[in-house]
Design a protein around this motif. Sequence first.
Motif, PDB file in Angstrom:
ATOM      1  N   LEU A  60       0.832  -1.198   0.000  1.00 57.22           N
ATOM      2  CA  LEU A  60       0.000   0.000   0.000  1.00 57.22           C
ATOM      3  C   LEU A  60       0.866   1.247   0.000  1.00 57.22           C
ATOM      4  O   LEU A  60       1.920   1.287   0.613  1.00 57.22           O
ATOM      5  N   SER A  61       0.393   2.249  -0.677  1.00 51.13           N
ATOM      6  CA  SER A  61       1.120   3.514  -0.669  1.00 51.13           C
ATOM      7  C   SER A  61       1.009   4.138   0.718  1.00 51.13           C
ATOM      8  O   SER A  61       0.067   3.853   1.463  1.00 51.13           O
ATOM      9  N   PRO A  62       1.957   4.983   1.099  1.00 53.71           N
ATOM     10  CA  PRO A  62       1.882   5.650   2.412  1.00 53.71           C
ATOM     11  C   PRO A  62       0.591   6.436   2.602  1.00 53.71           C
ATOM     12  O   PRO A  62      -0.001   6.430   3.677  1.00 53.71           O
ATOM     13  N   SER A  63       0.120   7.086   1.545  1.00 50.78           N
ATOM     14  CA  SER A  63      -1.115   7.868   1.657  1.00 50.78           C
ATOM     15  C   SER A  63      -2.314   6.961   1.900  1.00 50.78           C
ATOM     16  O   SER A  63      -3.211   7.292   2.684  1.00 50.78           O
ATOM     17  N   LEU A  64      -2.350   5.814   1.249  1.00 52.95           N
ATOM     18  CA  LEU A  64      -3.450   4.874   1.442  1.00 52.95           C
ATOM     19  C   LEU A  64      -3.422   4.288   2.854  1.00 52.95           C
ATOM     20  O   LEU A  64      -4.470   4.075   3.461  1.00 52.95           O
ATOM     21  N   LYS A  65      -2.237   4.060   3.378  1.00 47.18           N
ATOM     22  CA  LYS A  65      -2.115   3.578   4.761  1.00 47.18           C
ATOM     23  C   LYS A  65      -2.648   4.609   5.748  1.00 47.18           C
ATOM     24  O   LYS A  65      -3.344   4.272   6.704  1.00 47.18           O
ATOM     25  N   ILE A  66      -2.349   5.875   5.512  1.00 47.32           N
ATOM     26  CA  ILE A  66      -2.846   6.954   6.390  1.00 47.32           C
ATOM     27  C   ILE A  66      -4.367   7.016   6.306  1.00 47.32           C
ATOM     28  O   ILE A  66      -5.049   7.126   7.335  1.00 47.32           O
ATOM     29  N   LEU A  67      -4.899   6.936   5.099  1.00 52.54           N
ATOM     30  CA  LEU A  67      -6.345   6.975   4.919  1.00 52.54           C
ATOM     31  C   LEU A  67      -7.006   5.796   5.623  1.00 52.54           C
ATOM     32  O   LEU A  67      -8.008   5.968   6.321  1.00 52.54           O
ATOM     33  N   ALA A  68      -6.464   4.611   5.468  1.00 54.68           N
ATOM     34  CA  ALA A  68      -7.027   3.424   6.122  1.00 54.68           C
ATOM     35  C   ALA A  68      -6.996   3.564   7.639  1.00 54.68           C
ATOM     36  O   ALA A  68      -7.953   3.197   8.327  1.00 54.68           O
ATOM     37  N   SER A  69      -5.920   4.134   8.154  1.00 63.03           N
ATOM     38  CA  SER A  69      -5.815   4.347   9.595  1.00 63.03           C
ATOM     39  C   SER A  69      -6.878   5.324  10.089  1.00 63.03           C
ATOM     40  O   SER A  69      -7.531   5.084  11.106  1.00 63.03           O
ATOM     41  N   GLU A  70      -7.051   6.413   9.353  1.00 66.58           N
ATOM     42  CA  GLU A  70      -8.048   7.410   9.754  1.00 66.58           C
ATOM     43  C   GLU A  70      -9.463   6.848   9.656  1.00 66.58           C
ATOM     44  O   GLU A  70     -10.298   7.113  10.516  1.00 66.58           O
ATOM     45  N   LEU A  71      -9.734   6.061   8.632  1.00 65.79           N
ATOM     46  CA  LEU A  71     -11.065   5.465   8.487  1.00 65.79           C
ATOM     47  C   LEU A  71     -11.356   4.478   9.613  1.00 65.79           C
ATOM     48  O   LEU A  71     -12.504   4.345  10.036  1.00 65.79           O
ATOM     49  N   SER A  72     -10.327   3.799  10.099  1.00 67.58           N
ATOM     50  CA  SER A  72     -10.553   2.850  11.187  1.00 67.58           C
ATOM     51  C   SER A  72     -10.963   3.561  12.472  1.00 67.58           C
ATOM     52  O   SER A  72     -11.602   2.975  13.339  1.00 67.58           O
ATOM     53  N   PHE A  73     -10.632   4.834  12.598  1.00 64.49           N
ATOM     54  CA  PHE A  73     -11.009   5.597  13.784  1.00 64.49           C
ATOM     55  C   PHE A  73     -12.409   6.213  13.668  1.00 64.49           C
ATOM     56  O   PHE A  73     -12.916   6.765  14.651  1.00 64.49           O
ATOM     57  N   THR A  74     -13.046   6.128  12.505  1.00 66.55           N
ATOM     58  CA  THR A  74     -14.384   6.719  12.376  1.00 66.55           C
ATOM     59  C   THR A  74     -15.388   6.053  13.300  1.00 66.55           C
ATOM     60  O   THR A  74     -16.364   6.674  13.713  1.00 66.55           O
ATOM     61  N   ARG A  75     -15.151   4.808  13.668  1.00 67.69           N
ATOM     62  CA  ARG A  75     -16.070   4.129  14.591  1.00 67.69           C
ATOM     63  C   ARG A  75     -16.108   4.836  15.941  1.00 67.69           C
ATOM     64  O   ARG A  75     -17.107   4.782  16.644  1.00 67.69           O
ATOM     65  N   TYR A  76     -15.030   5.515  16.292  1.00 70.06           N
ATOM     66  CA  TYR A  76     -15.011   6.232  17.575  1.00 70.06           C
ATOM     67  C   TYR A  76     -15.917   7.458  17.550  1.00 70.06           C
ATOM     68  O   TYR A  76     -16.423   7.865  18.585  1.00 70.06           O
ATOM     69  N   VAL A  77     -16.116   8.039  16.385  1.00 71.90           N
ATOM     70  CA  VAL A  77     -17.002   9.195  16.286  1.00 71.90           C
ATOM     71  C   VAL A  77     -18.412   8.793  16.729  1.00 71.90           C
ATOM     72  O   VAL A  77     -19.077   9.525  17.466  1.00 71.90           O
TER      73      VAL A  77
END
Length: 131
Positions: free
Chosen positions: A5-22
């Motif tokens: 995965l590209s670094p940007s895609l890894k960052i996006l995946a990480s941020e999306l995994s935190f949406t459950r906390y919202v």
Amino acid sequence: APAVLSPSLKILASELSFTRYVLRFFGFFSALQGYRSSSWSGGHWDNPAISKIAKYVMAGSMMLYYPLEYAAYAGWKMPALSKRKGLDAERANRVSAASCVFWTSYIVGDFWCSVLKWKELKGRLGRVRED
């Protein structure tokens, strides 16, 4: 060979995994309302244990679960602020693990209520068939 995965895609995946906390930011108030009104029992049941389990085990455990999840989220997403309060990433992980105990309590309570409801509904169905 596995795709990288590209670094940007890894960052996006990480941020999306935190949406459950919202979504968890709204959960405490729902649990509080369920605790105060016993609304999590799903209606009126002849067995009083159903509403007690829904109130004390399910809603009560979630009233403890959500604040622990908030603290863990703060430890992960706001490390500079959290460190001043004594909550580093390692402690945030431990707090999150503790919240899982209350999540498990909720699941056990939900299963327990479901078994009791199923038993009551089977009894009602039997009485309807007899009539």
